[in-house]
Write an enzyme that holds these catalytic residues in place. Structure first.
Site, PDB file in Angstrom:
ATOM      1  N   HIS A 191      -2.771   7.053   7.146  1.00  0.00           N
ATOM      2  CA  HIS A 191      -1.791   7.996   6.583  1.00  0.00           C
ATOM      3  C   HIS A 191      -2.467   9.290   6.127  1.00  0.00           C
ATOM      4  O   HIS A 191      -1.894  10.381   6.241  1.00  0.00           O
ATOM      5  CB  HIS A 191      -1.084   7.366   5.379  1.00  0.00           C
ATOM      6  CG  HIS A 191       0.166   6.613   5.714  1.00  0.00           C
ATOM      7  ND1 HIS A 191       1.251   7.185   6.345  1.00  0.00           N
ATOM      8  CD2 HIS A 191       0.522   5.321   5.465  1.00  0.00           C
ATOM      9  CE1 HIS A 191       2.212   6.287   6.488  1.00  0.00           C
ATOM     10  NE2 HIS A 191       1.793   5.150   5.972  1.00  0.00           N
TER      11      HIS A 191
ATOM     12  N   HIS B  86      -4.260   0.973   7.682  1.00  0.00           N
ATOM     13  CA  HIS B  86      -2.921   1.572   7.664  1.00  0.00           C
ATOM     14  C   HIS B  86      -2.853   2.714   6.660  1.00  0.00           C
ATOM     15  O   HIS B  86      -2.377   3.821   6.986  1.00  0.00           O
ATOM     16  CB  HIS B  86      -1.897   0.487   7.322  1.00  0.00           C
ATOM     17  CG  HIS B  86      -0.473   0.945   7.325  1.00  0.00           C
ATOM     18  ND1 HIS B  86       0.460   0.478   8.218  1.00  0.00           N
ATOM     19  CD2 HIS B  86       0.195   1.819   6.517  1.00  0.00           C
ATOM     20  CE1 HIS B  86       1.633   1.049   7.977  1.00  0.00           C
ATOM     21  NE2 HIS B  86       1.488   1.865   6.932  1.00  0.00           N
ATOM     22  N   GLU B  87      -3.333   2.472   5.439  1.00  0.00           N
ATOM     23  CA  GLU B  87      -3.221   3.493   4.399  1.00  0.00           C
ATOM     24  C   GLU B  87      -4.171   4.662   4.638  1.00  0.00           C
ATOM     25  O   GLU B  87      -3.799   5.824   4.413  1.00  0.00           O
ATOM     26  CB  GLU B  87      -3.457   2.876   3.017  1.00  0.00           C
ATOM     27  CG  GLU B  87      -2.465   1.798   2.634  1.00  0.00           C
ATOM     28  CD  GLU B  87      -1.006   2.219   2.776  1.00  0.00           C
ATOM     29  OE1 GLU B  87      -0.704   3.420   2.595  1.00  0.00           O
ATOM     30  OE2 GLU B  87      -0.172   1.354   3.078  1.00  0.00           O
TER      31      GLU B  87
ATOM     32  N   GLY C 209       0.840  -1.181   0.000  1.00  0.00           N
ATOM     33  CA  GLY C 209       0.000   0.000   0.000  1.00  0.00           C
ATOM     34  C   GLY C 209       0.879   1.236   0.000  1.00  0.00           C
ATOM     35  O   GLY C 209       2.037   1.199   0.415  1.00  0.00           O
TER      36      GLY C 209
ATOM     37  N   GLN D 220       2.883   9.939   1.432  1.00  0.00           N
ATOM     38  CA  GLN D 220       4.171   9.246   1.475  1.00  0.00           C
ATOM     39  C   GLN D 220       5.070   9.595   0.289  1.00  0.00           C
ATOM     40  O   GLN D 220       6.271   9.290   0.319  1.00  0.00           O
ATOM     41  CB  GLN D 220       3.969   7.737   1.545  1.00  0.00           C
ATOM     42  CG  GLN D 220       3.360   7.258   2.849  1.00  0.00           C
ATOM     43  CD  GLN D 220       3.255   5.762   2.890  1.00  0.00           C
ATOM     44  OE1 GLN D 220       2.287   5.188   2.400  1.00  0.00           O
ATOM     45  NE2 GLN D 220       4.262   5.114   3.465  1.00  0.00           N
TER      46      GLN D 220
ATOM     47  N   CYS E 170       6.288  -0.031   7.681  1.00  0.00           N
ATOM     48  CA  CYS E 170       5.821   1.112   6.896  1.00  0.00           C
ATOM     49  C   CYS E 170       6.969   1.597   6.023  1.00  0.00           C
ATOM     50  O   CYS E 170       8.114   1.703   6.494  1.00  0.00           O
ATOM     51  CB  CYS E 170       5.356   2.234   7.825  1.00  0.00           C
ATOM     52  SG  CYS E 170       4.782   3.715   6.957  1.00  0.00           S
ATOM     53  N   LEU E 171       6.668   1.898   4.780  1.00  0.00           N
ATOM     54  CA  LEU E 171       7.692   2.387   3.864  1.00  0.00           C
ATOM     55  C   LEU E 171       8.270   3.715   4.315  1.00  0.00           C
ATOM     56  O   LEU E 171       9.398   4.058   3.938  1.00  0.00           O
ATOM     57  CB  LEU E 171       7.108   2.517   2.455  1.00  0.00           C
ATOM     58  CG  LEU E 171       6.596   1.225   1.819  1.00  0.00           C
ATOM     59  CD1 LEU E 171       6.023   1.508   0.435  1.00  0.00           C
ATOM     60  CD2 LEU E 171       7.696   0.175   1.744  1.00  0.00           C
TER      61      LEU E 171
END
Length: 215
Positions: A172, A168-169, A68, A73, A126-127
Site C-alpha cells: 500500500h 500487503h500493507e 492491517g 488508506q 482489502c478494506l
C-alpha cells in the site's frame, strides 16, 4: 467527509482527520492517494501527533475490522502502517495458512525482501476494495526492515500469514493494491466466498475457476 486539499501540510491533514473523532474514513480504490506512493516518515508529525494518529489507525483497523491498515488508506501519504491479528481461526486453517496471532505493531518506513524461493497463494481482501477477494501469490517468508513508532530499528523475518500481512500493507505504501498482484480469474464476491470458497486453501477454487496455483 470532503477530500482534503492535496497541498495541505501532512500535520494539518492529520489534525483535520483526527478532529472528526472515532474511526477514520477508509479511502476506497479509485482515490489517487492509494496510487501515488508515500513520503518516508522523517518527523512530519511530532511525537504526540504521531501517537494520536497511530491510535486512530488502530481504532479504525479494529472497527473495520481488519488485520492491517496503511496510512494512505485513511488519506495520509506517509510511510506508516499498523498490523494486528488475533487469528481466531480453526486449527486446519491455521496449519494450512500459517496464520498465528500477531500483536499490535506499528511499521514506520517499512520495506521487505523475499526469503527463499517458496511462494504461497491464498485469497486476500482489502478494506479499500470492499466486497471482494482474490487469490494472491506471495513470498511465504519475508525479511522486514522498518522502525517502530519510537524510532527503534526493526529487522525481522516473518513467515506464513504474518508475512502476507506485511507484504500487503507495505505494498500500500508503494501505491500497489492487492489486485495488482492477484489472479483475476479468482476474483470472488464476499457472498461467493461464504457460499463456495471457505476451504483452508484455494485449491478447489483454482480447479473450478481455472487459474494456476504455485507448485
Amino acid at each position: 467527509m470532503a477530500t482534503p486539499p492535496d497541498d495541505l501540510p501532512l500535520a494539518e491533514l492529520v489534525e483535520e482527520l483526527l478532529a472528526t473523532g472515532g474511526p477514520l474514513p477508509i479511502v476506497a480504490a479509485g482515490d489517487p492517494v492509494l496510487r501515488r506512493g508515500t513520503e518516508r516518515f522523517e518527523g512530519q508529525l511530532d511525537s504526540a501527533l504521531l501517537a494520536r494518529f497511530v491510535e486512530a489507525m488502530r481504532v479504525t483497523m479494529h472497527a473495520a475490522p481488519g488485520v492491517g491498515l496503511a496510512a494512505p488508506q485513511v488519506g495520509v501519504p506517509l510511510r506508516i502502517a499498523v498490523i494486528e491479528d488475533p487469528a481466531p481461526v480453526p486449527d486446519e486453517v491455521r496449519l494450512a495458512r500459517g496464520r498465528v496471532p500477531q500483536p499490535f505493531r506499528v511499521l514506520v518506513n517499512p520495506s521487505y525482501d523475499g526469503v527463499g524461493a517458496v511462494r504461497a497463494a491464498f485469497f486476500e481482501g482489502c478494506l479499500s476494495v470492499p466486497g471482494w477477494q482474490a487469490v494472491v501469490e506471495r513470498f511465504d517468508r519475508v525479511r522486514l526492515t522498518a522502525e517502530d513508532e519510537h524510532g527503534r530499528s526493526v529487522d525481522e523475518v516473518f513467515s506464513g500469514w504474518p508475512a502476507r500481512i506485511v507484504q500487503h500493507e507495505t505494498d500500500h505504501l508503494d501505491g500497489t493494491l492487492y489486485l495488482d498482484r492477484a489472479e483475476l480469474r479468482s476474483l470472488s464476491s464476499n457472498q461467493a466466498m461464504a457460499e463456495r470458497w471457505t476451504q483452508p486453501t484455494p485449491r478447489e477454487a483454482a480447479a473450478s475457476l481455472g487459474f494456476r496455483l504455485p507448485e
